[in-house]
Design a protein around this motif. Structure first.
Motif, PDB file in Angstrom:
ATOM      1  N   THR A   3       0.793  -1.221   0.000  1.00 48.26           N
ATOM      2  CA  THR A   3       0.000   0.000   0.000  1.00 48.26           C
ATOM      3  C   THR A   3       0.830   1.279   0.000  1.00 48.26           C
ATOM      4  O   THR A   3       0.269   2.361  -0.118  1.00 48.26           O
ATOM      5  N   GLY A   4       2.148   1.197   0.138  1.00 42.52           N
ATOM      6  CA  GLY A   4       2.969   2.389   0.222  1.00 42.52           C
ATOM      7  C   GLY A   4       3.051   3.158  -1.087  1.00 42.52           C
ATOM      8  O   GLY A   4       2.790   2.618  -2.165  1.00 42.52           O
ATOM      9  N   ASP A   5       3.423   4.431  -0.982  1.00 46.98           N
ATOM     10  CA  ASP A   5       3.623   5.267  -2.167  1.00 46.98           C
ATOM     11  C   ASP A   5       4.917   4.862  -2.868  1.00 46.98           C
ATOM     12  O   ASP A   5       5.947   4.656  -2.227  1.00 46.98           O
ATOM     13  N   VAL A  24       9.509   2.615  -1.771  1.00 48.77           N
ATOM     14  CA  VAL A  24       8.125   2.501  -1.333  1.00 48.77           C
ATOM     15  C   VAL A  24       8.041   3.056   0.085  1.00 48.77           C
ATOM     16  O   VAL A  24       8.749   2.597   0.982  1.00 48.77           O
ATOM     17  N   THR A  25       7.174   4.038   0.293  1.00 45.98           N
ATOM     18  CA  THR A  25       7.095   4.727   1.577  1.00 45.98           C
ATOM     19  C   THR A  25       5.684   4.636   2.129  1.00 45.98           C
ATOM     20  O   THR A  25       4.701   4.885   1.419  1.00 45.98           O
ATOM     21  N   LEU A  26       5.602   4.282   3.396  1.00 48.72           N
ATOM     22  CA  LEU A  26       4.317   4.182   4.085  1.00 48.72           C
ATOM     23  C   LEU A  26       4.321   5.160   5.254  1.00 48.72           C
ATOM     24  O   LEU A  26       5.163   5.080   6.142  1.00 48.72           O
ATOM     25  N   GLY A  27       3.388   6.087   5.245  1.00 45.17           N
ATOM     26  CA  GLY A  27       3.287   7.062   6.325  1.00 45.17           C
ATOM     27  C   GLY A  27       3.989   8.361   5.988  1.00 45.17           C
ATOM     28  O   GLY A  27       4.790   8.436   5.055  1.00 45.17           O
ATOM     29  N   TYR A  28       3.683   9.389   6.764  1.00 45.46           N
ATOM     30  CA  TYR A  28       4.244  10.713   6.538  1.00 45.46           C
ATOM     31  C   TYR A  28       4.746  11.280   7.859  1.00 45.46           C
ATOM     32  O   TYR A  28       4.504  10.724   8.928  1.00 45.46           O
ATOM     33  N   PRO A  32       8.495   7.863   8.876  1.00 45.17           N
ATOM     34  CA  PRO A  32       7.828   7.033   7.872  1.00 45.17           C
ATOM     35  C   PRO A  32       8.656   5.786   7.589  1.00 45.17           C
ATOM     36  O   PRO A  32       9.875   5.805   7.692  1.00 45.17           O
ATOM     37  N   ARG A  33       7.985   4.709   7.238  1.00 46.41           N
ATOM     38  CA  ARG A  33       8.676   3.473   6.900  1.00 46.41           C
ATOM     39  C   ARG A  33       8.873   3.398   5.394  1.00 46.41           C
ATOM     40  O   ARG A  33       7.966   3.710   4.632  1.00 46.41           O
ATOM     41  N   SER A  34      10.068   2.998   4.978  1.00 44.25           N
ATOM     42  CA  SER A  34      10.341   2.924   3.549  1.00 44.25           C
ATOM     43  C   SER A  34      11.235   1.738   3.250  1.00 44.25           C
ATOM     44  O   SER A  34      11.943   1.228   4.122  1.00 44.25           O
ATOM     45  N   ARG A  81       0.972  -4.747  -7.709  1.00 43.49           N
ATOM     46  CA  ARG A  81       0.367  -3.443  -7.461  1.00 43.49           C
ATOM     47  C   ARG A  81      -0.460  -3.054  -8.679  1.00 43.49           C
ATOM     48  O   ARG A  81       0.048  -2.994  -9.793  1.00 43.49           O
TER      49      ARG A  81
END
Length: 260
Positions: A3-5, A24-28, A32-34, A81
């Protein structure tokens, strides 16, 4: 990964199809986790004469699902994805490799590492004798078993990664699960060798999962044709029944080109 950007960092230019290094980054905000990953968009696949167009990314995911069912962790986390920078495509966790510590090599015949399997003898660019060889380790042997079940037509030396954490990972599984026998690999060292007892037990579990009442078969149908899932089940059953690793069949080149 699911689901990450996705942000594109660059392109792996040696690949024959569009293959992108992404983050891939999750959270802001703070913390954030990447993670880095390899993104293979379906629209970047080059047409092939023997594989249906637009199916390679799905075959990447299918191989990961089989690897996970076996419990071997051979294939890095791989997901599909539906919406990426260039549309639908597979996303596979990036693996950092050890340097100068590979498990497949081309060397002088007098310099084959102790305990390694010699696959073939050949000539180098200047006509000098060389041999293709690979290590004899359980994780690599299991990769060879997985390739038989998945009918991997492209196990190059560069698709075998010796990770920084010591694990052995296989990547690039777009040419898999064809209904015709297309096994092409640099990992022929175990040809004719009996299956290890623990590998047999894991294969028995895979056969059950691929069977009519198994959940894995249904999951694979999201990525493969019914006949491709059926033939994968048959290959796993045949390998168990034979009890030993197969050798080259003779109909197709036994080794992908280039080997690395």
């Amino acid at each position: 990964m699911r689901t990450g950007d996705i942000s594109v960092l660059g392109r792996l230019v040696s690949a024959s199809n569009a293959t992108l290094l992404v983050e891939v980054t999750l959270g802001y905000g703070p913390g954030p986790r990447s993670a880095r990953a390899v993104y293979k968009p379906v629209r970047g696949e080059r047409p092939l004469w023997d594989f249906p167009h637009g199916t390679l990314a799905d075959r990447e995911v299918a191989t990961y699902l089989v690897s996970e069912e076996l419990g071997w962790g051979t294939v890095p986390l791989t997901v599909m994805r539906e919406e990426g920078p260039f549309g639908r495509g597979s996303l596979q966790l990036w693996i950092e490799e050890r340097q100068d510590d590979g498990l497949v090599d081309v060397v002088d015949p007098d310099h084959v590492p102790d305990g390694w399997w010699t696959v073939l003898e050949a000539e180098g660019a200047a006509g000098e004798p060389v041999v293709l060889c690979h290590a004899d380790v359980a994780a690599l042997r299991r990769m060879a078993v997985l390739d038989v079940v998945a009918n991997n037509a492209d196990r190059k030396g560069g698709h075998v990664l010796h990770a920084l954490d010591g694990s052995v990972r296989g990547v690039d599984h777009g040419l898999t699960f064809h209904t015709e026998d297309k096994l092409r690999t640099v990992l022929w060292g175990w040809a004719g060798e009996p299956l290890a007892a623990d590998d047999r037990a894991d294969l028995e579990r895979l056969v059950a999962a691929l069977g009519r009442d198994g959940a894995l078969g249904d999951r694979l149908l999201e990525h493969l044709l019914p006949e491709e899932v059926e033939v994968a089940h048959e290959r796993a059953c045949e390998l168990l029944g034979r009890g030993e690793m197969p050798g080259p069949g003779g109909r197709w080149p036994a080794i992908p080109w280039p080997a690395f």
